[in-house]
Write an enzyme that holds these catalytic residues in place. Structure first.
Site, short mmCIF file in Angstrom:
data_model
loop_
_atom_site.label_atom_id
_atom_site.label_comp_id
_atom_site.label_asym_id
_atom_site.label_seq_id
_atom_site.Cartn_x
_atom_site.Cartn_y
_atom_site.Cartn_z
N GLY A 140 11.04 -4.69 13.91
CA GLY A 140 11.49 -5.76 13.02
C GLY A 140 12.82 -5.41 12.37
CB VAL B 178 -0.75 -2.95 13.20
CG1 VAL B 178 -0.36 -4.05 12.24
CG2 VAL B 178 -1.21 -1.74 12.43
CE1 TYR C 225 5.13 -10.91 3.64
CE2 TYR C 225 6.21 -11.64 1.64
CZ TYR C 225 6.11 -10.75 2.70
OH TYR C 225 7.01 -9.72 2.80
CE1 TYR D 120 -9.41 2.30 2.77
CE2 TYR D 120 -8.93 4.25 4.08
CZ TYR D 120 -9.57 3.03 3.93
OH TYR D 120 -10.37 2.56 4.94
#
Ligand code: UDP
Length: 312
Positions: free
Chosen positions: A13, A60, A148, A162
């Site tokens: 990108g 992904v 988005y 995480y």
């Protein structure tokens, strides 16, 4: 940094490919993952022959399997132009949620540092100005931009989970409007649109009355900031952007003056939920990374218009 390996999702990108270039130049090995929904192999053409570079065409949002050891996972995959995410709302939601989950899982497995490309859109139509990282934002979850904004907000939330639960070393970059070579001329964002319009001698399309503001950062400055954050152990979100703020009307006039064209300005309806103002507060990046943008709008636009002249 030499001999470390970085995996970049969205590496074909606009921002991802400049990051690939930079990391290869710094001596890293780079694995670039992209499903080419908005990215393009032309962006990584110059790297195709580099010994330390590998491209894998992959979405992904689906499970990622990588054999090599990884030191960094940089999750930059996502449509990022409002027109693109209006066209691909479900893919946008999936890459921000499932794609972030998969990339985090990969980073955890490899004991790699995880870096999330987040966005100033997490602030929505901000009621605090300029926007510091401590501002929680003003987002319409069910509006057309919600796909988005909310996927990036989710991405930040799962990254922090995480970090806390698995004690992973994670970084979050809130990227403000960035521009430069390799943006798709038809990606719908304001700078490529204005460039296309002046180069074709067409009128510039200003949405609404052009009073809304944005602050534009040149790509090389952004990449410098990202590289700085790769080296600094800062686990809280960091704004990266150029604080010089312009109204869209000022930008249109500036582009006309700079290119010496006689394009007119015409007005089109303001898209739904278009933020009225946006300017990064970059005190944290200055303090933690010693970073600040160097390229002024005039110079950046000159470099960009030259590139578009040769590539459209
Ligand atoms: N915009 C405009 N004319 C265009 C494209 C965009 O006036 O041809 C405006 C848009 O309404 C927004 C600003 O420019 O207020 C920046 O839009 P962009 O799509 O570049 O990114 P955003 O910051 O909204 O994500």
């Amino acid at each position: 940094m030499k001999r470390k390996t970085a995996l970049i999702t969205g590496g074909a990108g606009f921002i991802g490919s400049h990051l690939c270039d930079r990391l290869i130049n710094e001596g890293l090995r780079v694995i670039c993952l992209d499903n080419l929904i908005t990215g393009s192999v032309a962006n990584i053409e110059s790297l195709a022959k580099a010994r330390n570079f590998r491209f894998i065409e992959h979405n992904v949002s689906k499970y990622i399997s990588i054999k090599e050891k990884l030191d960094f996972v940089l999750h930059f995959a996502s449509p990022a132009s409002p027109e693109d995410y209006l066209k691909f709302p479900i893919q946008t939601l999936k890459v921000g949620s499932l794609g972030t989950h998969n990339s985090l899982g990969l980073a955890k497995d490899k004991k790699a540092v995880f870096i999330l490309a987040s966005t100033s859109e997490v602030y929505g139509d901000p009621l605090v100005h300029p926007q510091p990282e401590s501002y929680w934002g003003n987002v319409n979850p069910i509006g057309v931009r919600g796909c988005y904004d909310e996927s990036k907000r989710f991405a930040e939330a799962i990254t922090m989970a995480y970090h806390r639960v698995h004690r992973m070393d994670t970084r979050i970059i809130r990227i403000f409007n960035t521009y430069g070579p390799r943006m798709r001329i038809n990606d719908g964002r304001v700078i490529p649109n204005f460039m296309y319009q002046v180069l074709k001698g067409r009128p510039l399309t200003v949405y609404g009355r052009g009073r809304q503001t944005r602050s534009f950062c040149y790509i090389s400055d952004l990449v410098e900031g990202i590289f700085g954050l790769m080296k600094a152990r800062v686990n809280v979100p960091v704004n990266l952007g150029n604080p010089n703020e312009f109204s869209i009307m000022e930008l249109a006039r500036f582009v006309i003056r700079l290119t010496g064209t006689n394009s007119k300005i015409i007005f089109k309806p303001l898209p739904q939920d278009d933020p009225r103002q946006r300017q990064p507060d970059i005190r944290l990046a200055r303090r933690m990374l010693g970073w600040s943008p160097k390229v002024q709008l005039k110079e950046g636009l000159e470099l960009t218009v030259d590139w578009f002249r040769n590539h459209s």
